[in-house]
Write an enzyme that holds these catalytic residues in place. Structure first.
Site, short mmCIF file in Angstrom:
data_model
loop_
_atom_site.label_atom_id
_atom_site.label_comp_id
_atom_site.label_asym_id
_atom_site.label_seq_id
_atom_site.Cartn_x
_atom_site.Cartn_y
_atom_site.Cartn_z
CG HIS A 174 -1.80 1.01 1.44
ND1 HIS A 174 -1.63 2.34 1.69
CD2 HIS A 174 -3.19 1.02 1.18
CE1 HIS A 174 -2.64 3.05 1.83
NE2 HIS A 174 -3.57 2.11 1.62
CG ASP A 208 0.85 -2.29 6.00
OD1 ASP A 208 -0.06 -2.33 6.91
OD2 ASP A 208 0.72 -1.71 5.05
CB CYS A 220 -3.36 3.39 -1.63
SG CYS A 220 -4.53 4.79 -1.28
CD GLN A 251 -6.82 -4.03 4.42
OE1 GLN A 251 -7.95 -4.93 4.59
NE2 GLN A 251 -6.88 -3.00 3.64
N1 PLP Z 1 -1.57 -0.61 4.82
C1 PLP Z 1 -2.59 -1.33 4.14
C2 PLP Z 1 -2.36 -2.66 3.67
C3 PLP Z 1 -3.93 -0.60 3.95
O1 PLP Z 1 -5.02 -1.34 3.29
C4 PLP Z 1 -4.28 0.76 4.53
C5 PLP Z 1 -5.60 1.39 4.23
O2 PLP Z 1 -6.25 1.12 3.49
C6 PLP Z 1 -3.35 1.27 5.02
C7 PLP Z 1 -1.74 0.91 5.04
C8 PLP Z 1 -3.26 2.78 5.56
O3 PLP Z 1 -3.95 2.64 6.76
P1 PLP Z 1 -4.43 3.83 7.76
O4 PLP Z 1 -5.86 4.13 6.90
O5 PLP Z 1 -4.55 3.48 9.00
O6 PLP Z 1 -3.63 4.93 7.28
#
Ligand code: PLP
Length: 406
Positions: A122, A199, A364, A202
């Site tokens: 992402h 990360d 994203c 999800q």
């Molecule tokens: N990483 C992943 C895999 C995501 O799906 C998202 C959000 O869609 C994020 C990071 C960003 O998260 P946040 O909305 O908590 O900033």
């Protein structure tokens, strides 16, 4: 015991209609709906228990501080962290990853040092590292995924070289639903003195996570995807790494003393939390985590796997539906296009008319779209409150979109 009818009844929004049809919410990968207990907690926190935290000695400030600080141990329990001091509150995974970048990486990486990333990250797990590339000459090393959308841990391990300092990999793709076996990656990184950033935005929503078992250094999570309020999140930071970090934001709370000559920092985790935090959001996130732990993440995972198996079966009958990513054990996130059916936005508009909420676009994940050779996809992302009958409504709506456009 996971009682789907009871779970659905806990989420008031699920009983509303959209465009004259019962809502089928398949956009939880972007942000999840909130159970009544969370909505009530927000209302109570503002209506009866509100004050700023940490600084006051009066009754309400102590009460708000107790509620707010109490969430740290809940997050620690949710992630099985060794101690609650290893939990830093954030506004979400984006802030968590930027804290890693500005708090750890800026001081510990030099020009020519490498960060390993997969192509399915992402943007939140890409852009902070691009900043380091632009400003400090750090090199980004990209690892490909397999044709089925899985990520072979060995590929990541093979990419680790003498200049590699960090490995930043998602635990679950927000586009393909791929769940990555990150434990061997973290172990190999640790053996080589490489810092691991996984990360969890999800993955933490769909099954149990044990950061000690994973052996990870940094593990951010997102409160608003965990059925908590927007603007809430946290990051697990291994104590060893905290000791190497500088604060990212400066201001109140993160300091012990400020004089005209200098400052002394507070101890972690406060050292990394400056200014008035998202008090009510964090309190709401704590209630959401209680709700999840009460249901049991293993039970949630089992329910979602059953719905996913049904969805996979139904989608097989639609030979014009192109699903991106078929990794074994993938979660219930389906990105798709329809052969000959124009833009993903048009498909999502048709689905919306049927009450089905999905997301359309690049999610994203620009490098992944490049890798897949597509401009955009529709994404149906399931949560614990979705059912097989939601799959049926989605399939009917997809058939309509296919008839109209293809
Ligand atoms: N990483 C992943 C895999 C995501 O799906 C998202 C959000 O869609 C994020 C990071 C960003 O998260 P946040 O909305 O908590 O900033």
């Amino acid at each position: 015991m996971f009682d789907i009818d009871k779970v659905r009844a806990d989420f008031p929004i699920l009983s509303r209609e959209v465009n004259g049809k019962p809502l089928v919410y398949l956009d939880s990968g972007a942000s999840a709906q909130k159970p009544q207990v969370v909505i009530d907690a927000i209302s109570r926190a503002y209506g009866d228990e509100y004050s700023n935290v940490h600084r006051g000695l009066h009754f309400l400030s102590n009460l708000a501080t107790e509620k707010y600080e109490g969430v740290r141990s809940k997050v620690a329990r949710f992630l099985n962290a060794g101690s609650e001091e290893e939990i830093v509150f954030t506004s979400g995974t984006t802030e968590g990853l930027n804290l890693v970048s500005y708090g750890w990486a800026v001081d510990n990486l030099q020009a020519g040092d490498e960060i390993i990333l997969s192509v399915m990250e992402h943007h939140a797990n890409i852009v902070p590292w691009h900043f380091l590339r632009e400003r400090q000459g750090v090199v980004l090393k990209w690892v490909d995924i397999e044709p089925d959308g899985s990520l072979d841990p060995q590929r990541v391990i093979d990419a680790m070289g003498p200049r590699t300092r960090m490995v930043c990999i998602t635990h679950m793709s927000n586009v393909l639903g791929t769940v990555v076996d990150v434990k061997p990656i973290c172990a190999a990184a640790r053996d080589r003195g490489i810092v691991s950033v996984i990360d969890g935005s999800q993955a933490a929503v769909h099954g149990p996570v044990d950061v000690q078992d994973l052996g990870v250094d940094f593990y951010p999570i997102t409160g608003h995807k965990l059925y908590g309020p927007s603007g809430s999140g946290a990051i697990y930071i291994r104590a060893e790494r905290q000791a190497e970090m500088r604060p990212f934001l400066g201001g109140g709370d993160m300091i012990r003393e400020v004089t005209k000559e200098g400052i002394t920092w507070n101890d972690p985790p406060m050292k990394f939390e400056a200014g008035t935090p998202g008090i009510v959001s964090i309190i709401g996130m704590g209630v959401a985590l209680d709700y999840l732990m009460e249901l049991g993440m293993v039970n949630i995972a089992a329910h979602e796997a059953e719905v996913a198996a049904y969805a996979t079966k139904r989608f097989k009958g639609l030979n014009w539906l192109q699903i991106q990513g078929k990794a074994p054990g993938k979660g219930a996130i389906y990105s798709f296009t329809i052969e000959g059916a124009g833009h993903a936005h048009d498909i999502s508009t048709i689905l919306d008319k049927k009450g089905v909420a999905v997301r359309a676009g690049q999610h994203c994940a620009g490098p992944l779209m490049q890798h897949l050779g597509v401009n955009a996809t529709c994404r149906a992302s399931f949560a614990m409150y979705n059912t097989k009958s939601d799959v049926d409504v989605l399939v009917d709506a997809l058939e309509l979109a296919h008839d109209l456009f293809a």
